[in-house]
Design a protein around this motif. Structure first.
Motif, PDB file in Angstrom:
ATOM      1  N   ALA A 119       0.831  -1.207   0.000  1.00 29.30           N
ATOM      2  CA  ALA A 119       0.000   0.000   0.000  1.00 29.30           C
ATOM      3  C   ALA A 119       0.867   1.260   0.000  1.00 29.30           C
ATOM      4  CB  ALA A 119      -0.936  -0.002   1.208  1.00 29.30           C
ATOM      5  N   VAL A 173      -4.795   1.397  -2.933  1.00 30.02           N
ATOM      6  CA  VAL A 173      -4.150   1.622  -1.633  1.00 30.02           C
ATOM      7  C   VAL A 173      -5.190   1.487  -0.524  1.00 30.02           C
ATOM      8  CG1 VAL A 173      -3.062   3.365  -0.152  1.00 30.02           C
ATOM      9  CG2 VAL A 173      -2.258   3.039  -2.493  1.00 30.02           C
ATOM     10  N   LEU A 179      -6.151  -2.187  -0.035  1.00 33.59           N
ATOM     11  CA  LEU A 179      -5.097  -2.930   0.664  1.00 33.59           C
ATOM     12  C   LEU A 179      -5.008  -2.539   2.124  1.00 33.59           C
ATOM     13  CD1 LEU A 179      -2.178  -3.061  -1.914  1.00 33.59           C
ATOM     14  CD2 LEU A 179      -3.268  -5.011  -0.801  1.00 33.59           C
TER      15      LEU A 179
END
Length: 187
Positions: free
Chosen positions: A78, A178, A181
Motif C-alpha cells: 500500500a 491503496v 489494501l
C-alpha cells in the motif's frame, strides 16, 4: 485448478481486471502508443513469474507460520502504491514523462496481490505445473497488451489537450487500490 480451459478463463479474468499493474500499463499505452512498449509486457510476465515462485516457495509457508508478516506485506505494498500515485499526480506536465517504465511495472506487478491469488489458488501442483505456468505467462502477455491498447485508445479519445488528466485518473485509481489494501491489512 486442473482443467486447462477453466484455468485459462480464470487467469484471464483475474489478470484483465483493473489493478495496479494494469493502471500503469494503460498510462504507458496512453503516453507512448501501446504496442511499442513490449518491455512493459516482458516486465509484467517476469514479475508474475518471480512473485509466483516466491509466494509458493517462501512466503506462503512463512505467512502461515506468522500471519503478521502478511499484514506487514500488505501495508508495504500500500505504501509503495501510494508513493507511485503521488508521483503520477505530481508529474502531469508531460504525459510521456509521467508514465511508468519497465522498472515500475515490474515492482508493481511483483507486489500485486493477483500474483498471490494465482500462486495459491489458480496454479495446480504436480507434473503439469510447467505447462500451466507457460499458459499463465501467455495470458499475462495478452492482458498486458490489452491494457496498453486500452491506454492508447483513451489517449486518442481525449486528445493532447486533456492528456494531463490521464496520469491524474491513474493516480486516483492507484489510491483506490491503496485504500483496499490498507482496509484489508487493518480490518
Amino acid at each position: 485448478m486442473s482443467d486447462p480451459i477453466l484455468f485459462t478463463l480464470a487467469a484471464f479474468a483475474l489478470l484483465a481486471a483493473p489493478g495496479p499493474t494494469n493502471t500503469l500499463l494503460a498510462t504507458a499505452g496512453a503516453a507512448r502508443g501501446g504496442l511499442s512498449e513490449w518491455r512493459l509486457v516482458l516486465a509484467a510476465v517476469t514479475a508474475y513469474g518471480v512473485a509466483i515462485a516466491g509466494y509458493r516457495l517462501v512466503l506462503a509457508p512463512f505467512i502461515a507460520a506468522m500471519p503478521a508478516v502478511g499484514t506487514t506485506l500488505k501495508i508495504a505494498v500500500a505504501l509503495y502504491l501510494a508513493w507511485l500515485a503521488i508521483r503520477l499526480w505530481r508529474s502531469t506536465t508531460s504525459l510521456s514523462r509521467t508514465s511508468a517504465g519497465a522498472r515500475e511495472v515490474f515492482v508493481a506487478t511483483l507486489l500485486n496481490p493477483k500474483g498471490f491469488v494465482a500462486a495459491l489458488t489458480l496454479l495446480p501442483s504436480g507434473p503439469d505445473l510447467p505447462a500451466y505456468l507457460a499458459a499463465f505467462a501467455v495470458v499475462v502477455a495478452a492482458a498486458s497488451t490489452g491494457w496498453l491498447l486500452i491506454g492508447k485508445g483513451i489517449a486518442a479519445s481525449v486528445g493532447e489537450r486533456h492528456g494531463s488528466l490521464i496520469p491524474r485518473v491513474a493516480s486516483l485509481a492507484l489510491l483506490g487500490f491503496v485504500g483496499t489494501l490498507a482496509a484489508s491489512a487493518l480490518g
